[in-house]
Design an enzyme around this catalytic site. Structure first.
Site, short mmCIF file in Angstrom:
data_model
loop_
_atom_site.label_atom_id
_atom_site.label_comp_id
_atom_site.label_asym_id
_atom_site.label_seq_id
_atom_site.Cartn_x
_atom_site.Cartn_y
_atom_site.Cartn_z
N TYR A 12 24.55 -45.75 -30.51
CA TYR A 12 24.22 -45.29 -29.16
C TYR A 12 25.14 -45.95 -28.16
CZ TYR A 12 21.62 -44.23 -24.91
OH TYR A 12 21.27 -43.79 -23.67
N ASP B 122 31.27 -51.93 -28.38
CA ASP B 122 30.20 -51.76 -27.40
C ASP B 122 29.28 -52.96 -27.54
OD1 ASP B 122 27.91 -51.15 -26.00
OD2 ASP B 122 27.84 -49.06 -26.62
N LYS C 83 23.65 -55.19 -19.38
CA LYS C 83 22.45 -56.00 -19.59
C LYS C 83 22.63 -57.44 -19.11
CE LYS C 83 20.83 -52.96 -23.29
NZ LYS C 83 19.82 -52.20 -22.56
#
Length: 445
Positions: free
Chosen positions: A142, A234, A263
């Protein structure tokens, strides 16, 4: 537990927000509880119910909900000086310097506003830098809600995984299973001259936490070097959580060309970033021709929160604390599974963890990975532990969501709402919290 206020709020939300939520993963059946506040390693909902929190905002909260004074002071000072300016500030330079100083592959950074925006920009940069169109992604990986990676299929036979995305987008996206070196070689043999980049998480973090097998990332690195493609990590989830300040790439000793962050690098505020080699990142406008811009990019409040969070973590042994608790939790979970569900698998590393409801494994735990699956070939469970997203998808996902999750919630433990997303330990959690969680797992499993 009483949930009258949450139910009433959800009823109101359904009238004004699609599905009653602003992110689909929050749509817990039959309805989500609404959080009133955070408190250390806990959250309190609108009805006053208190939960031990292992969601941690889906990863951004390394320190927990109680912001340390130095972080809180920096955030309040920046907010009091004005929301934002449309001009650069010193704090964004300082955060970029901190990232470049600690992450092995990063020489230059461009800040954006979300992990999705970071991966969108990284893909555009890779295509602009190489002059190629195709990207390789992992099946089930994802990379945010973006058109280039919301695809399904195998190899070059892909199609969009959501309505609203033209088929032409998927034509440029190639997929391979995570941890499958043969598939990676095959896709490069067929498309190598057209591949701009391989985009992968160092560990699958939205599909049950899948650790890389030995040599897999080295294979991707070699293939990219051989064919003139970029390796893009990622690290939106793993960045500044796995591997500490060096991130997962430091832990696994891999040097990607580009890295995306989110994040934790924003200290709990909306953020994203693209870091990497200067010769590549400086191709962004205005120094290069690859367009990238954003009104809120480098927002001073976010930059201050991220910088002071990382400084606090570096100066106060936060990683030793959260990783130690993570090890204790995963080890305790494996002890529980050995007695109650030996077919299940504990996954994760450092402060990430999950129990995957896999369907088959040896009854014996002798010689196994002791604090989460590390994909050791000598482990007797190696052939049974999940290697890719398909393995996770074949687990008992409905049992996890419909029976296990509600049972944990009723015991006051807040976990991510399905089998796939990671769970996290934070700096505010204690040994007592871990023991409480283990007792709840004993009851729920």
């Amino acid at each position: 537990m009483n949930h009258e206020q949450s139910r009433a709020l959800y009823d109101r939300a359904l009238s004004v927000m699609p599905g009653g939520v602003n992110s689909s993963v929050r749509a817990i059946r039959p309805y989500p509880f609404f959080v009133q506040k955070g408190d250390g390693g806990h959250v309190v909902d609108a009805d006053g119910n208190r939960y031990l929190d292992f969601v941690m905002g889906y990863g951004p909260l390394l320190l927990g909900h109680d912001i340390p004074e130095q972080v809180q002071s920096a955030v309040q000072r920046r907010a009091s000086e004005g929301p934002m300016y449309g001009a650069p500030t010193e704090v964004e330079v300082e955060l970029a310097e901190f990232v470049a100083r600690h992450v092995p592959s990063v020489e230059m950074v461009r800040f954006v506003n979300s992990g999705t925006e970071a991966t969108v920009s990284a893909v555009r940069l890779a295509r602009g830098y190489t002059g190629r169109d195709k990207i390789v992604v992992m099946q089930g990986g994802y990379h945010g809600a973006q058109e280039s990676t919301l695809v399904e299929g195998e190899g070059g036979d892909t199609h969009p995984s959501s309505p609203g995305i033209p088929e032409s987008f998927a034509e440029h996206t190639l997929t391979v299973p995570f941890n499958d070196e043969e598939a990676a070689h095959t896709v490069f043999a067929k498309h190598g001259d057209d591949i701009a980049a391989v985009l992968t998480e160092p560990m699958l973090g939205n599909y049950g936490i899948v650790h890389p097998v030995e040599g897999y990332h080295e294979t991707l690195r070699d293939l990219c070097d051989e064919h003139g493609s970029l390796l893009v990590f990622d690290e939106v989830i793993t960045g500044f959580r796995v591997g500490g300040l060096q991130c997962a790439q430091g832990k696994f000793d891999i040097d990607p060309d580009l890295t995306t962050f989110g994040k934790i690098v924003g200290g709990g505020f909306p953020v994203g970033a693209i870091g990497g080699k200067s010769e590549i990142v400086e191709q962004f406008t205005p120094s290069g021709d690859v367009f990238q811009s954003g009104t809120f990019s480098g927002h001073p409040v976010t930059m201050a929160a991220g910088l002071e969070t990382l400084r606090y973590a570096a100066e106060n042994d936060v990683y030793d604390h959260v990783n130690g608790l993570g090890d204790r939790l995963r080890s305790g979970l494996q002890d529980i599974l050995e007695d109650q569900a030996p077919e299940y698998t504990v996954v994760g590393t450092d402060s990430m963890f999950k129990v995957v409801f896999t369907r088959d494994a040896p009854d014996s735990f002798e010689g196994h990975c002791e604090a989460g699956c590390q994909q050791r070939e000598e482990c007797p469970r190696y052939e049974h532990c999940p290697k890719n997203a398909g393995d996770i998808k074949r687990a008992e996902t409905e049992r996890w969501e419909r029976l296990f999750w509600p049972k944990m919630k009723e015991q006051g433990v807040f976990l991510t709402a399905n089998q796939f997303e990671s769970q996290f330990v934070c700096g505010a959690h204690t040994e007592e919290d871990i023991e409480e969680a283990l007792e709840a797992y004993k009851e729920a499993i």
